[in-house]
Design a protein around this motif. Structure first.
Motif, PDB file in Angstrom:
ATOM      1  N   GLU A   1       0.968  -1.146  -0.132  1.00 44.05           N
ATOM      2  CA  GLU A   1       0.036  -0.015  -0.149  1.00 44.05           C
ATOM      3  C   GLU A   1       0.736   1.200   0.135  1.00 44.05           C
ATOM      4  O   GLU A   1       0.612   2.154  -0.530  1.00 44.05           O
ATOM      5  CB  GLU A   1      -1.156  -0.134   1.367  1.00 44.05           C
ATOM      6  N   THR A   2       1.933   1.149   0.815  1.00 47.90           N
ATOM      7  CA  THR A   2       2.618   2.408   0.700  1.00 47.90           C
ATOM      8  C   THR A   2       3.529   2.786  -0.547  1.00 47.90           C
ATOM      9  O   THR A   2       3.732   3.653  -1.109  1.00 47.90           O
ATOM     10  CB  THR A   2       3.824   2.230   2.101  1.00 47.90           C
ATOM     11  N   LYS A   3       3.705   1.379  -1.216  1.00 44.08           N
ATOM     12  CA  LYS A   3       4.535   1.540  -2.529  1.00 44.08           C
ATOM     13  C   LYS A   3       3.481   2.331  -3.791  1.00 44.08           C
ATOM     14  O   LYS A   3       3.836   3.052  -4.368  1.00 44.08           O
ATOM     15  CB  LYS A   3       4.958   0.298  -2.947  1.00 44.08           C
ATOM     16  N   SER A   4       2.302   1.850  -3.366  1.00 45.72           N
ATOM     17  CA  SER A   4       1.197   2.366  -4.334  1.00 45.72           C
ATOM     18  C   SER A   4       1.005   3.785  -4.202  1.00 45.72           C
ATOM     19  O   SER A   4       0.608   4.484  -5.023  1.00 45.72           O
ATOM     20  CB  SER A   4      -0.219   1.488  -4.235  1.00 45.72           C
ATOM     21  N   ILE A   5       1.132   4.264  -2.846  1.00 47.41           N
ATOM     22  CA  ILE A   5       1.212   5.758  -2.684  1.00 47.41           C
ATOM     23  C   ILE A   5       2.415   6.509  -2.868  1.00 47.41           C
ATOM     24  O   ILE A   5       2.117   7.692  -3.678  1.00 47.41           O
ATOM     25  CB  ILE A   5       0.918   5.832  -1.104  1.00 47.41           C
ATOM     26  N   ILE A   6       3.302   5.976  -3.041  1.00 51.06           N
ATOM     27  CA  ILE A   6       4.688   6.577  -3.279  1.00 51.06           C
ATOM     28  C   ILE A   6       4.990   6.680  -4.771  1.00 51.06           C
ATOM     29  O   ILE A   6       5.769   7.483  -5.411  1.00 51.06           O
ATOM     30  CB  ILE A   6       5.837   6.399  -2.542  1.00 51.06           C
ATOM     31  N   THR A   7       4.703   5.644  -5.443  1.00 53.79           N
ATOM     32  CA  THR A   7       4.991   5.359  -6.950  1.00 53.79           C
ATOM     33  C   THR A   7       4.519   6.624  -7.708  1.00 53.79           C
ATOM     34  O   THR A   7       5.304   7.033  -8.618  1.00 53.79           O
ATOM     35  CB  THR A   7       4.382   4.046  -7.588  1.00 53.79           C
ATOM     36  N   PRO A   8       3.205   7.285  -7.611  1.00 53.01           N
ATOM     37  CA  PRO A   8       3.042   8.372  -8.376  1.00 53.01           C
ATOM     38  C   PRO A   8       3.850   9.515  -7.861  1.00 53.01           C
ATOM     39  O   PRO A   8       4.182  10.415  -8.739  1.00 53.01           O
ATOM     40  CB  PRO A   8       1.425   8.685  -8.095  1.00 53.01           C
ATOM     41  N   TRP A   9       4.190   9.733  -6.750  1.00 55.51           N
ATOM     42  CA  TRP A   9       5.053  10.742  -6.298  1.00 55.51           C
ATOM     43  C   TRP A   9       6.324  10.543  -7.229  1.00 55.51           C
ATOM     44  O   TRP A   9       6.959  11.689  -7.420  1.00 55.51           O
ATOM     45  CB  TRP A   9       5.391  10.913  -4.777  1.00 55.51           C
ATOM     46  N   ILE A  10       7.084   9.400  -7.153  1.00 54.41           N
ATOM     47  CA  ILE A  10       8.136   9.199  -7.800  1.00 54.41           C
ATOM     48  C   ILE A  10       8.183   9.728  -9.235  1.00 54.41           C
ATOM     49  O   ILE A  10       9.187  10.201  -9.825  1.00 54.41           O
ATOM     50  CB  ILE A  10       8.818   7.842  -7.519  1.00 54.41           C
ATOM     51  N   GLU A  11       7.141   9.239  -9.998  1.00 59.42           N
ATOM     52  CA  GLU A  11       6.906   9.246 -11.469  1.00 59.42           C
ATOM     53  C   GLU A  11       6.586  10.764 -11.409  1.00 59.42           C
ATOM     54  O   GLU A  11       7.177  11.431 -12.290  1.00 59.42           O
ATOM     55  CB  GLU A  11       5.561   8.727 -11.628  1.00 59.42           C
ATOM     56  N   GLU A  12       5.988  11.431 -10.647  1.00 55.73           N
ATOM     57  CA  GLU A  12       5.641  13.278 -10.793  1.00 55.73           C
ATOM     58  C   GLU A  12       7.402  13.662 -10.762  1.00 55.73           C
ATOM     59  O   GLU A  12       7.720  14.583 -11.399  1.00 55.73           O
ATOM     60  CB  GLU A  12       4.925  13.439  -9.607  1.00 55.73           C
TER      61      GLU A  12
END
Length: 185
Positions: A47-58
């Motif tokens: 769940e944490t990974k799914s939260i931060i993945t869009p942050w990393i892509e941004e």
């Protein structure tokens, strides 16, 4: 990938990466840091990974509108928190900031040091006009930080934050590029 790094007296900030997942999961899982956070404690690391993945892509975009930084101590490169900048509509030339510091590093001046650095970055590098931040009315630590760096309390939003303890009011703070800056690092 963008190579933005901000350095203060005791910290360095860089854009988050997937290698930061374990620390971010630990940070989001702490009951102390969850008390005034609307995100909630993640059920697992996925769940944490799914939260931060869009942050990393941004963070990889040419024109970033949502910066997410990891905060590290300079002395030992230990991760101590996260910091975010969300740029609003270009017409208004403003951003909202947020931060989360690991409870082991509370009351040591790290948040104030980092917020000051971000304010300088937002005004001097991003050429913003206004920086905003909000915090739950019970979050005395963040209230002190925001006021210490020269932000002005502009208002109170009633029962806007769905916290685990129930609905909370939120204080709204801001600083303008024309305001005097209290603590420069």
């Amino acid at each position: 990938m963008n190579e933005i790094q901000l350095v203060t007296e005791r910290t360095k900030l860089r854009l988050i990466q997937h290698t930061d997942l374990d620390f971010i999961h630990e940070l989001h899982s702490l009951t102390e840091t969850d008390e005034y956070n609307t995100l909630g404690i993640p059920k697992d690391i996925e769940e944490t990974k799914s939260i931060i993945t869009p942050w990393i892509e941004e963070n990889k975009k040419t024109e970033i509108v949502n910066y997410t930084f990891i905060i590290k101590q300079q002395s030992d490169n230990k991760s101590i928190g996260l910091f975010g900048i969300k740029i609003g509509n270009k017409k208004y030339n403003r951003a909202e900031i947020w931060y989360k510091i690991h409870s082991d590093f509370w009351n040591k001046g790290y948040a104030t040091e980092v917020v000051n650095s971000i304010i300088i970055f937002c005004f001097d590098e991003l050429k913003l006009h206004r920086i905003q931040a909000g915090c739950a009315v019970g979050n005395l630590g963040s209230i002190k930080v925001l006021e210490k760096v020269g932000m002005t309390r502009e208002g109170r939003c009633r029962q806007i934050l769905p916290l685990k303890s129930g609905w909370s009011d939120n204080f709204e703070y801001a600083i303008l590029e024309s305001d005097s800056r209290k603590n420069k690092f």
